[in-house]
Design an enzyme around this catalytic site. Structure first.
Site, PDB file in Angstrom:
ATOM      1  N   GLY A  17       3.253  10.494   2.843  1.00  0.00           N
ATOM      2  CA  GLY A  17       3.761   9.843   3.716  1.00  0.00           C
ATOM      3  C   GLY A  17       3.114   8.934   4.604  1.00  0.00           C
ATOM      4  N   GLU A  18       1.643   9.457   4.719  1.00  0.00           N
ATOM      5  CA  GLU A  18       0.813   8.472   5.500  1.00  0.00           C
ATOM      6  C   GLU A  18       0.917   6.928   5.031  1.00  0.00           C
ATOM      7  OE1 GLU A  18      -3.273   9.894   5.259  1.00  0.00           O
ATOM      8  OE2 GLU A  18      -2.715  11.677   6.361  1.00  0.00           O
TER       9      GLU A  18
ATOM     10  N   ARG B 199      16.867   6.693  23.534  1.00  0.00           N
ATOM     11  CA  ARG B 199      17.992   7.584  24.263  1.00  0.00           C
ATOM     12  C   ARG B 199      17.435   8.812  24.798  1.00  0.00           C
ATOM     13  NH1 ARG B 199      22.071   7.522  19.154  1.00  0.00           N
ATOM     14  NH2 ARG B 199      20.102   7.491  17.981  1.00  0.00           N
TER      15      ARG B 199
ATOM     16  N   HIS C  55      18.597   0.853  25.405  1.00  0.00           N
ATOM     17  CA  HIS C  55      19.716   1.835  25.610  1.00  0.00           C
ATOM     18  C   HIS C  55      20.041   2.092  26.973  1.00  0.00           C
ATOM     19  CE1 HIS C  55      22.503   4.971  25.137  1.00  0.00           C
ATOM     20  NE2 HIS C  55      21.799   5.879  26.125  1.00  0.00           N
TER      21      HIS C  55
ATOM     22  N   ASP D  87      32.064   4.238  25.409  1.00  0.00           N
ATOM     23  CA  ASP D  87      31.598   4.957  26.275  1.00  0.00           C
ATOM     24  C   ASP D  87      31.367   4.520  27.529  1.00  0.00           C
ATOM     25  OD1 ASP D  87      28.951   4.350  26.340  1.00  0.00           O
ATOM     26  OD2 ASP D  87      28.560   5.576  24.810  1.00  0.00           O
TER      27      ASP D  87
ATOM     28  N   LYS E  71      33.777   8.958  26.695  1.00  0.00           N
ATOM     29  CA  LYS E  71      33.317   9.868  25.618  1.00  0.00           C
ATOM     30  C   LYS E  71      32.211  11.004  26.264  1.00  0.00           C
ATOM     31  CE  LYS E  71      29.404   8.655  23.178  1.00  0.00           C
ATOM     32  NZ  LYS E  71      28.559   7.994  22.397  1.00  0.00           N
TER      33      LYS E  71
ATOM     34  N   GLY F 159      29.501   8.143  14.510  1.00  0.00           N
ATOM     35  CA  GLY F 159      30.362   9.151  15.124  1.00  0.00           C
ATOM     36  C   GLY F 159      31.155   8.612  16.385  1.00  0.00           C
TER      37      GLY F 159
HETATM   38  C1  R5P Z   1      25.138   6.197  23.101  1.00  0.00           C
HETATM   39  O1  R5P Z   1      25.331   6.485  24.317  1.00  0.00           O
HETATM   40  C2  R5P Z   1      25.065   5.087  22.660  1.00  0.00           C
HETATM   41  O2  R5P Z   1      25.469   3.996  23.087  1.00  0.00           O
HETATM   42  C3  R5P Z   1      25.868   4.938  21.186  1.00  0.00           C
HETATM   43  O3  R5P Z   1      26.990   4.827  21.465  1.00  0.00           O
HETATM   44  C4  R5P Z   1      25.456   6.119  20.274  1.00  0.00           C
HETATM   45  O4  R5P Z   1      24.038   6.242  20.331  1.00  0.00           O
HETATM   46  C5  R5P Z   1      25.892   5.813  18.816  1.00  0.00           C
HETATM   47  O5  R5P Z   1      25.588   6.792  17.844  1.00  0.00           O
HETATM   48  P1  R5P Z   1      26.270   7.403  16.852  1.00  0.00           P
HETATM   49  O6  R5P Z   1      26.742   6.231  16.106  1.00  0.00           O
HETATM   50  O7  R5P Z   1      25.491   8.335  16.158  1.00  0.00           O
HETATM   51  O8  R5P Z   1      27.422   8.088  17.381  1.00  0.00           O
END
Ligand code: R5P
Length: 299
Positions: free
Chosen positions: A38-39, A94, A128, A169, A192, A227
């Protein structure tokens, strides 16, 4: 030789080529070999005094980060005066704080590693959080918003009716508001919450405005597992939304996320070319080149 070399990282060759074209710069290919364990091994030819490395850090995330460090090291050895990394999708952003006791703030480590190889300027897209940016000093970090480009796409390509922009969110509320302002439409931010231990996501069901029969644009910085978008879409469907689109800067779409999103009734996924692929409909190269031009063409 041109005063600017744009180094096309293995993760972003097309975006690099487009940026080099806008800047009328020398395009340098990075020759990559991956060993059985994998390097990565990277070879790049001669570069000029201003080096711009273009590489998004989508999966394999750590490999792509390490490749940036390798390319920067080579540019420094070639005698670069300035090394800029264009990293549209900046992984680890994140992890901008310790959410639970004893967690590592990984983005601070990434910043240190980039700086150690001589990178003094970093351009990213829809990072982010502001907090993630704050870990980069003394690297000069600039964050470009893809919202105007996504809004342009929505205006010209989607025939929206009585639309509303929705953030999945509250952290993305400002982003959705900015998008909504471009289109002069309403906006809502869902509430969320994520269980920090299990990763389980839940959404508060109460909406501030009625969305019955209205088109919805779900707008986020990234879609990873899908998700967050799926949870949001389930609620919006329940509340009577008409067509639902998902727009984001970074379509990571891990495993079968795209399939799961579409199975949830979302009409389309629209993203930038921060991450190459089927959903990369919006080209970032003109805005990235516009930020780079005044800094590099005159030096
Ligand atoms: C979270 O705060 C981000 O803004 C995205 O909503 C999140 O990271 C998306 O990740 P997933 O698609 O895994 O829910």
């Amino acid at each position: 030789m041109s005063e600017i070399s744009v180094i096309a990282g293995p993760a972003s060759p097309d975006l690099a080529a487009k940026i080099a074209k806008h800047l009328d710069a020398q395009l340098v290919a990075a020759e990559l070999r991956i060993f059985s364990d994998g390097e990565s091994k990277i070879k790049i030819g001669r570069t000029s005094r201003n080096c711009i490395i273009v590489q998004s850090t989508y999966p394999p995330t750590d490999t792509h980060i390490l490749q940036i460090l390798m390319m920067a090291k080579k540019c420094a050895e070639n005698g670069a005066h300035k090394i800029c990394a264009v990293v549209p999708y900046l992984a680890y952003a994140r992890q901008d704080r310790a959410f639970l006791e004893d967690e590592v703030v990984s983005i601070a480590l990434i910043a240190k590693l980039l700086q150690a190889t001589g990178i003094d300027h970093l351009i990213t897209v829809d990072i982010h959080s502001q907090l993630a940016m704050s870990h980069f000093a003394p690297i000069d970090i600039e964050n470009i918003s893809s919202i105007p480009l996504l809004a342009d796409f929505a205006t010209s390509k989607l025939k929206l009716q009585n639309a509303v922009a929705v953030s999945p969110d509250s952290g993305g509320a400002q982003r959705a508001r900015e998008f909504a302002n471009y289109l002069s439409i309403d906006t809502i931010a869902l509430k969320k919450s994520r269980d920090r231990n299990t990763g389980e996501v839940s959404v508060n069901e109460k909406l501030d405005i009625d969305i019955t029969d209205r088109d919805v644009i779900l707008i986020d910085d990234m879609i990873s597992s899908g998700g967050s978008i799926i949870k949001a879409a389930r609620l919006l469907n329940k509340k009577g939304a008409n067509r639902i689109y998902a727009m984001c800067a970074h379509a990571l779409l891990i495993d079968d996320a795209a399939h799961k999103i579409q199975a949830r009734g979302i009409q389309d996924i629209i993203a930038t070319n921060s991450i190459p692929g089927e959903y990369a409909r919006v080209d970032l190269s003109p805005v990235i080149a516009k930020v780079l031009k005044p800094r590099y063409s005159a030096s």
